[in-house]
Design a protein around this motif. Structure first.
Motif, PDB file in Angstrom:
ATOM      1  N   VAL A 137       0.863  -1.182   0.000  1.00 51.10           N
ATOM      2  CA  VAL A 137       0.000   0.000   0.000  1.00 51.10           C
ATOM      3  C   VAL A 137       0.899   1.231   0.000  1.00 51.10           C
ATOM      4  CG1 VAL A 137      -1.827   1.258   1.194  1.00 51.10           C
ATOM      5  CG2 VAL A 137      -1.733  -1.253   1.341  1.00 51.10           C
ATOM      6  N   VAL A 138       0.858   1.966  -1.103  1.00 48.83           N
ATOM      7  CA  VAL A 138       1.712   3.134  -1.229  1.00 48.83           C
ATOM      8  C   VAL A 138       1.318   4.181  -0.195  1.00 48.83           C
ATOM      9  CG1 VAL A 138       2.292   5.069  -2.746  1.00 48.83           C
ATOM     10  CG2 VAL A 138       2.199   2.741  -3.674  1.00 48.83           C
ATOM     11  N   GLY A 139       2.322   4.790   0.430  1.00 47.59           N
ATOM     12  CA  GLY A 139       2.045   5.850   1.395  1.00 47.59           C
ATOM     13  C   GLY A 139       2.795   5.644   2.693  1.00 47.59           C
ATOM     14  N   ALA A 140       2.283   6.239   3.760  1.00 49.34           N
ATOM     15  CA  ALA A 140       2.969   6.186   5.048  1.00 49.34           C
ATOM     16  C   ALA A 140       2.567   4.942   5.814  1.00 49.34           C
ATOM     17  CB  ALA A 140       2.640   7.432   5.872  1.00 49.34           C
ATOM     18  N   TYR A 141       3.520   4.415   6.590  1.00 51.67           N
ATOM     19  CA  TYR A 141       3.249   3.250   7.439  1.00 51.67           C
ATOM     20  C   TYR A 141       4.051   3.408   8.727  1.00 51.67           C
ATOM     21  CZ  TYR A 141       2.946  -1.610   9.005  1.00 51.67           C
ATOM     22  OH  TYR A 141       2.719  -2.741   9.741  1.00 51.67           O
ATOM     23  N   GLY A 142       3.502   2.893   9.806  1.00 54.43           N
ATOM     24  CA  GLY A 142       4.242   2.897  11.068  1.00 54.43           C
ATOM     25  C   GLY A 142       4.158   4.229  11.790  1.00 54.43           C
ATOM     26  N   ALA A 143       5.252   4.540  12.494  1.00 58.10           N
ATOM     27  CA  ALA A 143       5.266   5.719  13.363  1.00 58.10           C
ATOM     28  C   ALA A 143       4.791   6.973  12.629  1.00 58.10           C
ATOM     29  CB  ALA A 143       6.675   5.932  13.916  1.00 58.10           C
ATOM     30  N   ARG A 144       3.918   7.721  13.298  1.00 56.04           N
ATOM     31  CA  ARG A 144       3.380   8.957  12.719  1.00 56.04           C
ATOM     32  C   ARG A 144       4.122  10.160  13.302  1.00 56.04           C
ATOM     33  NH1 ARG A 144      -1.594   7.448  10.114  1.00 56.04           N
ATOM     34  NH2 ARG A 144      -1.035   5.352   9.485  1.00 56.04           N
ATOM     35  N   ASP A 145       3.913  11.291  12.705  1.00 57.07           N
ATOM     36  CA  ASP A 145       4.453  12.563  13.208  1.00 57.07           C
ATOM     37  C   ASP A 145       5.970  12.563  13.309  1.00 57.07           C
ATOM     38  OD1 ASP A 145       1.792  13.371  13.503  1.00 57.07           O
ATOM     39  OD2 ASP A 145       1.688  12.453  15.487  1.00 57.07           O
ATOM     40  N   VAL A 146       6.624  11.728  12.495  1.00 51.45           N
ATOM     41  CA  VAL A 146       8.086  11.784  12.413  1.00 51.45           C
ATOM     42  C   VAL A 146       8.454  11.800  10.930  1.00 51.45           C
ATOM     43  CG1 VAL A 146       8.550  10.533  14.561  1.00 51.45           C
ATOM     44  CG2 VAL A 146       8.287   9.267  12.429  1.00 51.45           C
ATOM     45  N   GLU A 147       9.623  12.316  10.661  1.00 53.21           N
ATOM     46  CA  GLU A 147      10.154  12.216   9.303  1.00 53.21           C
ATOM     47  C   GLU A 147      10.464  10.737   9.045  1.00 53.21           C
ATOM     48  OE1 GLU A 147      11.243  13.894   5.696  1.00 53.21           O
ATOM     49  OE2 GLU A 147      10.302  14.887   7.433  1.00 53.21           O
TER      50      GLU A 147
END
Lengths: 89, 209
Positions: free
Chosen positions: B17-27
């Motif tokens: 799934v393209v996009g963000a995964y895991g820890a949020r609010d971090v680079e």
């Protein structure tokens, strides 16, 4: 235990599979029943320096011939086992 | 007789799934990119024919075939060592596809088309090495695994071909990983688990890095 593969370098034991004693040589075609029985079944249980075949299946997939001391697990040589399994000349 | 239509699809098609995964609010510390639609040929020298095969490879690809664990690149191809007297040919666009190479190497090598038998995953980012350290027993520090270093090794009991490509424009190291198609989904989940704490940026690419 770590094994220094002659092709890949030092790798963890988990990448290797033990086959067994590298000493027995397949009897020539037409060998006697005793020779075949010896080759298939009879093994020495050595306390000390042994010669073994290992398979680097988790790496380069080469068969290796390893000299190992069964008392200390110290490995004194590792070389490619090219040509193993050939009938005794 | 039944008619079959064989459409090639990525082994990661159902899970990536393209996009963000895991820890949020971090680079995101990890960038995971699956590269799709490549040509991959396994080349193995016939007994005693390595020199002949290497010579043909030099003529054909313009670079010396790797005889130690390295990946060497030319403009349109990467040759990745995969074992004694053997390497992988990774390219795009059919220029170095099976039908062409099998003729060029018919005297010296046995070839096997692996184009749809492997998934290619590229790992980079500031935490790439920290993430891979959880999965691999290899030392991937630049001092022992520089650009162009390659290894046939196991990750999570799965055989992989791992090599370091050219750094990203921002200087981050790039680790490329070829895994058997049937193990790709399992390894993908393992990598996501290992990477989640750093934040992951998941991408798809049609370009070889």
């Amino acid at each position: 235990m770590r094994i220094v593969c002659p092709f890949c370098g030092e790798r963890e034991l988990g990448e290797f599979t033990y086959l067994g004693d590298a000493k027995p040589l397949r009897p020539a075609a037409g060998g006697s029943e005793d020779e075949v029985f010896d080759y298939v079944y009879l093994r020495d249980n050595i306390a000390g320096e042994t010669s073994e075949h290992w398979y680097h299946g988790g790496g380069c997939r080469a068969w290796l011939k390893i000299a190992r001391n069964t008392l200390t697990h110290e490995i004194s040589s590792v070389e490619p086992a090219a040509g193993v399994g050939q009938a005794a000349k | 007789m039944a008619e079959f239509s064989w459409a090639s699809r990525s082994p990661l098609e159902d899970v990536l799934v393209v996009g963000a995964y895991g820890a949020r609010d971090v680079e995101p510390g990890i960038s995971l990119t699956e590269v799709r639609n490549f040509d991959l040929i396994q080349m193995m020298a016939r007994r005693g024919k390595w020199a002949e095969m290497a010579s043909t490879a030099k003529d054909r690809f313009g670079v010396a075939a790797p005889d130690v664990p390295k990946a060497v690149s030319a403009s349109d191809v990467t040759l990745i060592w995969s074992g004694p007297d053997q390497f992988l040919v990774l390219s795009k666009g059919g220029k170095h596809a099976m039908d062409i190479l099998s003729q060029a190497f018919s005297q010296s090598a046995s070839l096997s088309d692996q184009s749809h038998a492997r998934a290619l995953i590229s790992v980079s980012g500031t935490k790439a090495r920290a993430m891979l350290a959880k999965l691999s027993s290899l030392d991937l520090h630049p001092a022992s695994f520089p650009i162009g270093a390659a290894a046939a090794t196991s990750i999570d009991h799965t055989s992989v071909n791992l090599w370091r490509g050219n750094d990203r424009p921002d200087g981050q190291a790039v680790f490329n990983l070829l895994v058997f198609a049937t193990f790709a989904e399992s390894l993908w989940h393992t990598m996501l688990d290992a990477a989640a704490e750093y934040g992951v940026d998941i991408r798809l690419s049609e370009e070889l890095g």
